[in-house]
Design an enzyme around this catalytic site. Structure first.
Site, PDB file in Angstrom:
ATOM      1  N   ASP A 196     -18.526   4.231   3.487  1.00  0.00           N
ATOM      2  CA  ASP A 196     -18.576   3.178   4.511  1.00  0.00           C
ATOM      3  C   ASP A 196     -19.833   3.355   5.371  1.00  0.00           C
ATOM      4  O   ASP A 196     -20.498   2.381   5.722  1.00  0.00           O
ATOM      5  CB  ASP A 196     -17.355   3.243   5.451  1.00  0.00           C
ATOM      6  CG  ASP A 196     -16.049   3.409   4.719  1.00  0.00           C
ATOM      7  OD1 ASP A 196     -15.104   2.669   4.975  1.00  0.00           O
ATOM      8  OD2 ASP A 196     -15.982   4.316   3.851  1.00  0.00           O
TER       9      ASP A 196
ATOM     10  N   HIS B 245     -10.717   5.565   6.106  1.00  0.00           N
ATOM     11  CA  HIS B 245     -11.517   4.853   5.106  1.00  0.00           C
ATOM     12  C   HIS B 245     -10.732   3.587   4.798  1.00  0.00           C
ATOM     13  O   HIS B 245      -9.803   3.598   4.006  1.00  0.00           O
ATOM     14  CB  HIS B 245     -11.690   5.709   3.843  1.00  0.00           C
ATOM     15  CG  HIS B 245     -12.227   4.935   2.669  1.00  0.00           C
ATOM     16  ND1 HIS B 245     -13.465   4.359   2.646  1.00  0.00           N
ATOM     17  CD2 HIS B 245     -11.676   4.653   1.465  1.00  0.00           C
ATOM     18  CE1 HIS B 245     -13.661   3.751   1.491  1.00  0.00           C
ATOM     19  NE2 HIS B 245     -12.584   3.909   0.754  1.00  0.00           N
TER      20      HIS B 245
ATOM     21  N   ARG C 224       0.834  -1.205   0.000  1.00  0.00           N
ATOM     22  CA  ARG C 224       0.000   0.000   0.000  1.00  0.00           C
ATOM     23  C   ARG C 224       0.865   1.250   0.000  1.00  0.00           C
ATOM     24  O   ARG C 224       0.506   2.256  -0.588  1.00  0.00           O
ATOM     25  CB  ARG C 224      -0.914   0.000   1.227  1.00  0.00           C
ATOM     26  CG  ARG C 224      -2.071  -0.951   1.079  1.00  0.00           C
ATOM     27  CD  ARG C 224      -2.968  -0.894   2.277  1.00  0.00           C
ATOM     28  NE  ARG C 224      -3.754   0.330   2.294  1.00  0.00           N
ATOM     29  CZ  ARG C 224      -4.397   0.795   3.358  1.00  0.00           C
ATOM     30  NH1 ARG C 224      -4.331   0.149   4.475  1.00  0.00           N
ATOM     31  NH2 ARG C 224      -5.086   1.888   3.298  1.00  0.00           N
TER      32      ARG C 224
ATOM     33  N   ARG D 101     -22.854   2.150   3.555  1.00  0.00           N
ATOM     34  CA  ARG D 101     -22.915   0.675   3.588  1.00  0.00           C
ATOM     35  C   ARG D 101     -23.408   0.200   4.956  1.00  0.00           C
ATOM     36  O   ARG D 101     -24.218  -0.713   5.057  1.00  0.00           O
ATOM     37  CB  ARG D 101     -21.517   0.090   3.322  1.00  0.00           C
ATOM     38  CG  ARG D 101     -21.092   0.235   1.871  1.00  0.00           C
ATOM     39  CD  ARG D 101     -19.624  -0.141   1.671  1.00  0.00           C
ATOM     40  NE  ARG D 101     -19.269  -0.165   0.263  1.00  0.00           N
ATOM     41  CZ  ARG D 101     -18.057   0.133  -0.207  1.00  0.00           C
ATOM     42  NH1 ARG D 101     -17.087   0.498   0.614  1.00  0.00           N
ATOM     43  NH2 ARG D 101     -17.821   0.085  -1.499  1.00  0.00           N
TER      44      ARG D 101
END
Ligand code: 6V0
Length: 335
Positions: A168, A195, A108, A171
């Protein structure tokens, strides 16, 4: 000109009002996410002009034409596109979705460094073309890239935000709503922090139709399993991975989520959204200029304020841990 051929002006009318005050939105990056955002914004009638920018000229022109061809079904909106940032001049809102994709096996941090390199080419010309705009960052990792955009733009902190956990939280609201079979719009629930994997679900402040859920259950002495709550949060954390593994990318929900932010900002709705903002000094977050999601009041000035939502000690400890995770990544950038 053609207008004067087709139409005769009515008698004794006032001179035309100059139409130079239009609302302009720019979308940088016309991939799956950028186009879902652009098309949702189009259907909401909030922009007079949408300017698209990407580094791939053919893809860009193809997407522009495809949207233009829907003109007969949509509110009147000028759609422009160019690889040159001049096309974005005078924007009220600039939404950045351009980004490199994660290569198989790539860390990442490595992906972040490649995206920071991209942002060095994107943010300065964007900020120069629209010095009064609000910058809304969507590219991942969104929290660190919002910090990067703030640094590179030199904009005041109220005019730089990231879409953060807005998606998020949507959801999360969907899953809770599904669980108790109610409209998701009646579920008030926030996910804050990063996030991503270290996000924090604020269970203590969830309400449905104004009824605080956890204290209601406790008062009625209805037993609930902490594990059930944790499982719902873990489903949210895994959502993006699941959608990406099934269809290759995410697009519709992020499109609606960002168009909803655009609506609040451009129409000065002063609504509260969990979005990436400069979090230093809130909820005991110290240690540097860290950007992460907090419930923020948004309006025409961008970020107006951060909401003082109630958090339990456990929730605020988790949030501070999330802040540390992001700060560690940020500190490796040398910005
Ligand atoms: P994509 O479909 O690969 O689109 C990226 C686009 O960026 C492509 O069209 C590229 O040509 C373009 N691009 C690359 N470099 C440049 C540059 N220098 N200048 C202009 N354009 C450039 O990716 P997708 O649209 O699926 O995702 C875009 C980004 O959004 C990624 O970083 C995702 O991780 C991120 N998302 C963030 C979400 C959030 O909630 N914050 C949600 C979903 C995706």
């Amino acid at each position: 000109d053609l207008t004067n051929t087709f139409f005769k002006p009515i008698l004794n009318s006032d001179p035309p009002i100059p139409s130079n005050r239009c609302t302009k939105v720019s979308v940088i990056g016309v991939g799956n996410v950028g186009m879902a955002i652009a098309q949702t914004i189009l259907t909401q009638d909030i922009a007079d002009e949408i300017a698209l920018v990407d580094s791939k000229p053919d893809k860009l022109r193809g997407e522009m034409l495809d949207l233009q061809h829907a003109a007969a079904f949509l509110p009147r909106t000028r759609i422009t596109a160019s690889v040159d940032y001049a096309v974005t001049a005078g924007s009220d809102l600039c939404i950045v979705t351009a980004g490199a994709r994660q290569n198989p096996g790539e860390s990442r941090l490595n992906l972040l460094q490649r995206n920071v390199a991209l942002f060095r080419h994107i943010i300065p010309p964007l900020a120069k073309s629209s010095p009064d705009a609000i910058l809304l960052i969507v590219s991942n990792p969104v929290d660190v890239l919002t910090y990067v955009a703030w640094k590179l733009s030199g904009f005041p902190v109220n005019r730089v935000l990231g879409s953060g956990t807005n998606l998020d939280s949507s959801r999360f609201r969907f899953l809770i709503a599904d669980h108790i079979d109610v409209n998701a719009q009646d579920v008030q629930a926030f996910i804050v922090g990063e996030h991503g994997d270290s996000s924090v679900a604020l269970w203590s402040s969830i309400s449905v139709g104004g009824i605080p859920v956890l204290s209601f259950l406790e008062k009625q002495q209805i037993a609930y399993e902490k594990q059930t709550l944790e499982d719902i949060h873990q489903t949210v954390v895994g959502s993006a991975y699941e959608v990406i593994s099934l269809k290759g990318y995410t697009s519709w929900a992020i499109g609606y989520s960002v168009a909803n932010l655009a609506y609040t900002i451009l129409r000065d709705q002063r609504k509260i959204h969990p979005v990436t903002v400069l979090a230093r000094g809130f909820y005991g977050i110290e240690g540097g200029d860290v950007f992460l999601s907090l419930p923020a009041l948004l309006g025409r000035n961008g970020v107006v304020a951060v909401t003082n939502v109630h958090m339990t000690d456990e929730e605020s400890e988790k949030l501070q841990k999330s802040a540390k995770t992001i700060l560690e990544m940020q500190s490796q950038l040398g910005l």
